[in-house]
Design an enzyme around this catalytic site. Structure first.
Site, PDB file in Angstrom:
ATOM      1  N   CYS A  57       0.836  -1.178   0.000  1.00  0.00           N
ATOM      2  CA  CYS A  57       0.000   0.000   0.000  1.00  0.00           C
ATOM      3  C   CYS A  57       0.886   1.250   0.000  1.00  0.00           C
ATOM      4  O   CYS A  57       1.726   1.426   0.874  1.00  0.00           O
ATOM      5  CB  CYS A  57      -0.956   0.082   1.165  1.00  0.00           C
ATOM      6  N   TRP A  71      -3.000  -2.825  -1.909  1.00  0.00           N
ATOM      7  CA  TRP A  71      -2.761  -4.252  -2.107  1.00  0.00           C
ATOM      8  C   TRP A  71      -3.736  -4.926  -1.168  1.00  0.00           C
ATOM      9  O   TRP A  71      -3.636  -4.792   0.047  1.00  0.00           O
ATOM     10  CB  TRP A  71      -1.316  -4.614  -1.772  1.00  0.00           C
ATOM     11  N   ASN A 118      -2.371   0.922   6.197  1.00  0.00           N
ATOM     12  CA  ASN A 118      -1.460  -0.107   5.725  1.00  0.00           C
ATOM     13  C   ASN A 118      -1.291  -1.080   6.882  1.00  0.00           C
ATOM     14  O   ASN A 118      -0.916  -0.667   7.974  1.00  0.00           O
ATOM     15  CB  ASN A 118      -0.118   0.544   5.347  1.00  0.00           C
ATOM     16  N   LYS A 123      11.180 -16.858 -10.430  1.00  0.00           N
ATOM     17  CA  LYS A 123      11.111 -15.869 -11.522  1.00  0.00           C
ATOM     18  C   LYS A 123      10.073 -16.290 -12.559  1.00  0.00           C
ATOM     19  O   LYS A 123       9.307 -15.477 -13.061  1.00  0.00           O
ATOM     20  CB  LYS A 123      12.467 -15.713 -12.240  1.00  0.00           C
ATOM     21  N   HIS A 176      12.881 -38.974  -4.650  1.00  0.00           N
ATOM     22  CA  HIS A 176      12.101 -39.134  -3.422  1.00  0.00           C
ATOM     23  C   HIS A 176      10.670 -38.636  -3.608  1.00  0.00           C
ATOM     24  O   HIS A 176      10.002 -38.328  -2.630  1.00  0.00           O
ATOM     25  CB  HIS A 176      12.787 -38.414  -2.260  1.00  0.00           C
TER      26      HIS A 176
END
Ligand code: F6R
Length: 600
Positions: free
Chosen positions: A2, A73, A99, A482, A501
């Protein structure tokens, strides 16, 4: 998370100024944005929208020398207009932005609904503004000014919230901002002229207007109007002296030139940064080496990409300096601090220096008396200010939400410090120079064409598996991150030895499998893993200094010793970037993410 920006003063076009401030903070959250400004009658007007700010206009807002803005956000409540900040009280005279997370908002809301408050959003934030209104309405006025009542109400309301929060409340009636903080960053700026004061979640948003800044500490409440700035303790309301700092930081130009995205520009920045680190004569580097040498336990702590750099650090210090350092993801570190002592050293790694999981765990560790170090990119950030020992990453501003150059700078600094600990700075410089030159070759247009065509090849893949051993294991994790965040393709990195595994069950015909095989003791075993994947039909992409017949696609990387991790990572960054482009995604602002993660 935010972005927050507030202004009070005598300039013209204040909504426009706040809007520009918000644009520079948009990387902190881009689910929605909004502004509030008072009209001539002391009523607030609001402009909000969902999505990125783009080229919106704010000239429909009244221009009366005061405005407050927010980029969101989303935490509580979906991405809708109603949930966008600022939120108003019932009277339309108080606006509030926030926030953090008010953890006990439901119980507060229940009480406020009972007393007749009308809620318009699903957010936790909205309880704050109604609670302030409620406290003012119940306060004994006793000739107190609205400004005093408002300030008291904000302090009282904030005291009722649990969680880590920062709020800014604006009162149109008394023309004042009151902000309180316990967690997320807030910075005030005092202008030399225009009787003006600023508030923002990041110093750089204020610096174009004034360099006289006040960095709020947790547990403080600040009042700003045209007459000045006052600071009090949240706990007892005691006034404190306002110690401004005169900031002389250079403001970096954030310009991607003719390149289409900041992510690509920042990938291109890396060779120069690496060569700069190789040539560095900063005294802080041997100091860090000495600190690690003298500590009874060193812990590298970070989140996301920074956490992978920390994990790489454990291999780097073991291999180069024969020194054991520990690693923890920051959000888990607070559960591991019981055995810390005042002789322990905890080093936080962070691009932004504002990641709350990191700051919170470091504060808890500090409670055990440890020394705190920081490898951090942003000068003046919360981590930079709290650390006892600091090393800047000198990577320059990282704008793209997907972190690139900060990661390779962290690796380079860790390598340099490890070599200094070994008392062999010369070898450190040498491998970083080689890695810098190799990174330059990887970003060259000829090499990028290969990665671009690989991205075309992989663009319809549902899953990508990536393996490595030793320092190439954190590189595999970073490569997968990424790809995931830039292109939304599911990618998973894991230690090559773990393949048999369980993960090998997922390999089908043509499943892309990437292996990092530098010229070190991991080569043969990682190769075996790739061959096992090939036997199950996998499409094998080998990243190595030498080709092998099992590779369906070969991306050559010159041997840079342990620093091969750096050009290997650059290849993965470019693959993530070109996959995003293939899929029409803006890699600078992928969905659901924010650059600075200031909520838990
Ligand atoms: C990934 C990414 C995040 C950050 C993480 C920590 O590309 O950007 O995983 O690395 O949020 O951020 P900083 O380094 O600012 O503490």
């Amino acid at each position: 998370m935010c972005g927050i920006f507030g202004y009070i003063g005598t300039r013209k076009n204040v909504p426009g100024l706040v809007f520009e401030g918000l644009k520079s903070l948009e990387y902190r959250g881009y689910d929605s944005w909004g502004l509030a400004a008072p009209d001539k009658n002391g009523k607030l007007r609001i402009l909000k929208n969902t999505g990125k700010i783009g080229d919106s206009r704010v000239d429909s807002l009244p221009d009366n020398g005061m405005a407050l803005g927010h980029t969101r956000w989303a935490t509580h409540g979906g991405v809708t207009m109603e949930n966008a900040h600022p939120h108003l009280d019932c009277s339309g005279r108080i606006a509030l932005i926030h926030n953090g997370i008010i953890e006990n908002y439901l119980e507060i809301k229940k009480e406020l609904v009972k007393t007749g408050h009308r809620f318009r959003s699903e957010t936790d934030t909205e309880v704050a503004v109604h609670l302030i209104e409620e406290i003012i309405s119940k306060s004994e006025k006793k000739g107190l000014s609205r400004k005093v009542l408002f300030g008291r109400a904000v302090r009282q309301a904030f005291g009722k919230f649990s969680g880590l929060n920062a709020v800014i409340a604006m009162d149109a009636e008394s023309e004042v901002f009151v902000a309180a903080k316990n967690g997320s960053p807030l910075i005030a700026g005092h202008g030399e002229s225009h009787g003006e004061n600023f508030l923002a979640s990041d110093a750089h948003a204020i610096l174009p207007y004034t360099r006289r800044l006040y960095f709020m500490e947790d547990g403080e409440i600040i009042t700003l109007d045209r007459s000045g700035i006052t600071v009090q303790n949240l706990a007892d309301g005691q006034e404190k002296p306002v110690r401004f700092q005169q900031i002389d930081w250079k403001i970096e130009k954030e310009d991607k030139g003719k390149l289409p995205h900041f992510m690509l520009k920042e990938i291109f920045d890396q060779p120069k940064i690496l060569l700069g680190i190789a040539a560095s004569t900063e005294v802080t580097l041997p100091e860090f080496a000495k600190l690690i040498d003298n500590s009874y336990g060193t812990y590298l702590v970070g989140c996301g990409t920074a956490a992978y750099a920390c994990l790489a650090g454990t291999y780097i210090f073991s291999k180069i300096a024969k020194k054991h350092v520990n690693f923890s993801v920051a959000s888990e570190f607070s559960y591991l601090i019981d055995f810390l002592t005042p002789k322990s050293l905890v080093i936080g790694l962070s691009q932004s220096g504002e990641t709350i999981d990191l700051l919170d765990s470091l504060k808890k560790a500090r409670g055990k008396g440890v020394q705190v170090g920081a490898l951090v990119n942003v000068l003046g950030s919360s981590l930079y200010r709290m650390a006892d020992h600091k090393q800047l990453l000198h990577a320059g501003t990282e704008k793209a939400v997907v972190s690139t150059k900060a990661f390779t700078s962290k690796l380079a600094y860790l390598m340099m410090i490890a070599y200094l600990l070994k008392k062999d700075g010369v070898s450190g410089r040498k491998i970083l120079e080689t890695a810098g030159r190799e990174a330059a070759r990887v970003v060259s247009s000829a090499y990028r064409k290969k990665i671009q065509s690989l991205a075309e090849n992989l663009s319809s893949a549902k899953d990508i598996y990536i393996i490595g051993r030793g320092v190439s294991y954190p590189v595999a994790l970073e490569a997968a991150l990424k790809i995931k965040e830039a292109s939304y393709v599911h990618a998973e990195g894991f230690p090559a030895g773990e393949l048999k595994h369980g993960v090998i069950a997922l390999i089908e015909k043509n499943t892309p499998c990437i292996g990092f095989l530098p010229n070190d003791e991991t080569y043969n075993d990682t190769l075996s893993g790739l061959i096992e994947m090939k036997s199950r039909g996998g499409l094998i992409i080998g990243i190595s200094n030498k080709p092998h017949e099992c590779f369906d696609i070969f991306l050559p990387v010159v041997d840079c010793g342990i620093a091969s991790a750096i050009p290997n990572t650059v290849i993965a960054q470019l693959l993530g970037y070109y996959l995003a482009i293939q899929k029409g995604i803006d890699p600078d602002k992928p969905r659901n993410l924010a650059k600075s993660v200031t909520v838990k």
